[in-house]
Write an enzyme that holds these catalytic residues in place. Sequence first.
Site, PDB file in Angstrom:
ATOM      1  N   ARG A 105       0.055   8.304   2.719  1.00  0.00           N
ATOM      2  CA  ARG A 105      -0.986   8.494   1.874  1.00  0.00           C
ATOM      3  C   ARG A 105      -1.672   7.765   2.328  1.00  0.00           C
ATOM      4  O   ARG A 105      -1.777   6.199   2.434  1.00  0.00           O
ATOM      5  CB  ARG A 105      -1.326   8.229   0.284  1.00  0.00           C
ATOM      6  CG  ARG A 105      -0.659   9.355  -0.288  1.00  0.00           C
ATOM      7  CD  ARG A 105      -1.496   9.533  -1.550  1.00  0.00           C
ATOM      8  NE  ARG A 105      -0.830   8.377  -2.142  1.00  0.00           N
ATOM      9  CZ  ARG A 105      -1.628   8.416  -3.348  1.00  0.00           C
ATOM     10  NH1 ARG A 105      -2.502   8.922  -4.549  1.00  0.00           N
ATOM     11  NH2 ARG A 105      -0.895   7.193  -4.420  1.00  0.00           N
ATOM     12  N   THR A 109      -9.033   7.422   2.911  1.00  0.00           N
ATOM     13  CA  THR A 109      -9.031   8.726   2.250  1.00  0.00           C
ATOM     14  C   THR A 109      -8.237   9.220   1.352  1.00  0.00           C
ATOM     15  O   THR A 109      -8.650  10.037   0.937  1.00  0.00           O
ATOM     16  CB  THR A 109      -8.931   9.046   3.691  1.00  0.00           C
ATOM     17  OG1 THR A 109      -7.495   9.583   4.310  1.00  0.00           O
ATOM     18  CG2 THR A 109      -9.463   8.749   4.600  1.00  0.00           C
ATOM     19  N   ASP A 204       8.284   2.577  -5.023  1.00  0.00           N
ATOM     20  CA  ASP A 204       8.712   1.342  -5.102  1.00  0.00           C
ATOM     21  C   ASP A 204       9.871  -0.162  -6.082  1.00  0.00           C
ATOM     22  O   ASP A 204      10.455  -0.469  -6.289  1.00  0.00           O
ATOM     23  CB  ASP A 204       7.406   0.219  -5.020  1.00  0.00           C
ATOM     24  CG  ASP A 204       6.163  -0.352  -3.225  1.00  0.00           C
ATOM     25  OD1 ASP A 204       7.530  -0.533  -2.834  1.00  0.00           O
ATOM     26  OD2 ASP A 204       5.828  -0.284  -4.052  1.00  0.00           O
TER      27      ASP A 204
HETATM   28  N1  URA Z   1       2.440   7.724  -6.029  1.00  0.00           N
HETATM   29  C1  URA Z   1       3.363   6.676  -6.610  1.00  0.00           C
HETATM   30  O1  URA Z   1       4.138   7.173  -7.043  1.00  0.00           O
HETATM   31  N2  URA Z   1       2.454   6.439  -8.433  1.00  0.00           N
HETATM   32  C2  URA Z   1       1.514   7.570  -8.595  1.00  0.00           C
HETATM   33  O2  URA Z   1       0.703   6.825  -9.355  1.00  0.00           O
HETATM   34  C3  URA Z   1       0.668   8.179  -7.812  1.00  0.00           C
HETATM   35  C4  URA Z   1       0.928   8.334  -6.948  1.00  0.00           C
END
Ligand code: URA
Length: 210
Positions: A105, A109, A204
Amino acid sequence: MDDKITVINHPLIQHKLTLMRRRQTSTAKFRSLMSEVALLLGYEVTRELPLEMQTIETPLTEMEAPHLVGKKLVIVPILRAGIGLVDSLLHLAPSARVGHIGLYRDPETLEPVEYYLKVPEKMHDRDVIVVDPMLATGNSAAEAVARIKEFNPRSIKFLCLLAAPEGVDHFNDVHPDVPMYTAAVDEKLNEKGYIIPGLGDAGDRLYGTK
Ligand code: URA
């Protein structure tokens, strides 16, 4: 919302999801819970795989018995968090093939940017399950499914662990023909595109990178 996405609210799934959401849950525990939940979700997502009757011999007699039909199922995790769902789905369907799609991502944006794509041959004869634990804005999931559609698979489903209403609406607007499955639909997205209350960053938490 209910008619756009199937919420698989089995009590074991709901309980495990609560444990995953807790801030104190360790990386190791989070990872094993994700596998356990994926196994339970996978059972539902594969419910409609087509069967054909085959003549087999038991030790006692011949019989007509159901058998999965067609080329092997394909699981396509969206890298990297989607990987956390793959092993359990392979336990359910050990011969399944695994494609990979890498999308990140753009932090400004929130739009998806593709950096990797590899899928098996002969996709037109295969059923595909695209997997990502979090359906947040829905941009990555919609983009991943659009790319997989270019290979004309027999069917596509999308499986996540947790969804935001915004993501469900967006995905459904772009791909009304692709069924979505999740364990829960949360309240909303925050300004950074995180699901609230959510469980934080799934990648994470899976890999201990924060
Ligand atoms: N990706 C994630 O890992 N957590 C979120 O809350 C949104 C996108």
